[in-house]
Design an enzyme around this catalytic site. Structure first.
Site: not given
Length: 219
Positions: A52-53
């Protein structure tokens, strides 16, 4: 890409999109330590994780005891397209990732993997995390040594048998280089503690880490 970014005035900030809270870490997922680990060596070692981020991964690991440096970047693609604008097209093959420099005498590779799976991201989400979608947000481990690869492979299998998440683990073991992200992405959590994305998605991960692994919280 749905992740909002806070950058220099020359680059526009995207709007925050409110989506369901899947992957929104409220607590550490109780999982066992790896059955095998990378042997302790002198000096520093490097781990590269994607999930993810990278802001959230950085936020968790920069608070982990024994971690000396965390760099946000892009792993799995080529150098010429390792930039936010290109990676955002979801056609470069990169994953948002972090490069972790750590002291194996203080924290093992297996322990970093345990934090990665338990609180840093949701390993059951395919090509997404929370509000962010696309293969650049995939769950992937980029081993830096043969020993790391073996430990990561065995741990994915071990965790799959626990059924701790109630869904299959989709984490991939990959190869490829790592390329640092733009300066405005570095230390984002620390520099922007009140950013809406940080407050909504990353502060709960840090809280889950501190509550679930108090012995690993650095000073």
């Amino acid at each position: 890409m749905l992740k909002p970014i806070l950058i220099a005035a020359a680059i526009a900030t995207t709007a925050l999109v409110t989506l369901p809270v899947a992957g929104h870490a409220e607590r550490a997922v109780p999982i066992p330590a790896p059955a095998i680990d990378v042997p302790v060596t002198k000096g520093q070692a490097v781990a590269v994780f994607a999930g993810g981020c990278f802001w959230g991964l950085e936020a968790v690991f920069e608070q982990t005891k024994g971690v000396r440096q965390v760099v946000n970047g892009y792993a799995g693609g080529t150098r010429d397209t390792a930039n936010y604008a290109s990676v955002s097209t979801e056609r470069t093959g990169h994953a948002e990732a972090v490069r972790i420099v750590y002291d194996p005498a203080q924290v093992s590779y297996g322990t970093l993997l345990r934090v990665y799976f338990s609180v840093a991201h949701d390993p059951t989400q395919l090509n997404r995390q929370g509000p962010d979608t696309g293969p650049s947000y995939r769950s992937a481990i980029f081993p830096q040594t043969p020993q790391q690869k073996l430990v990561a492979q065995r741990y994915v299998t071990q965790l799959g048998k626990t059924k701790a998440w109630g869904k299959p683990i989709v984490t991939r073991i990959e190869g490829g280089g790592f390329f640092p992200a733009e300066a405005y992405h570095q230390d984002f959590y620390r520099k922007n503690p009140n950013h809406p994305y940080i407050v909504r998605w990353d502060k709960p991960k840090v809280a889950a880490f501190r509550a679930g692994f108090p012995q690993l919280v650095g000073s």
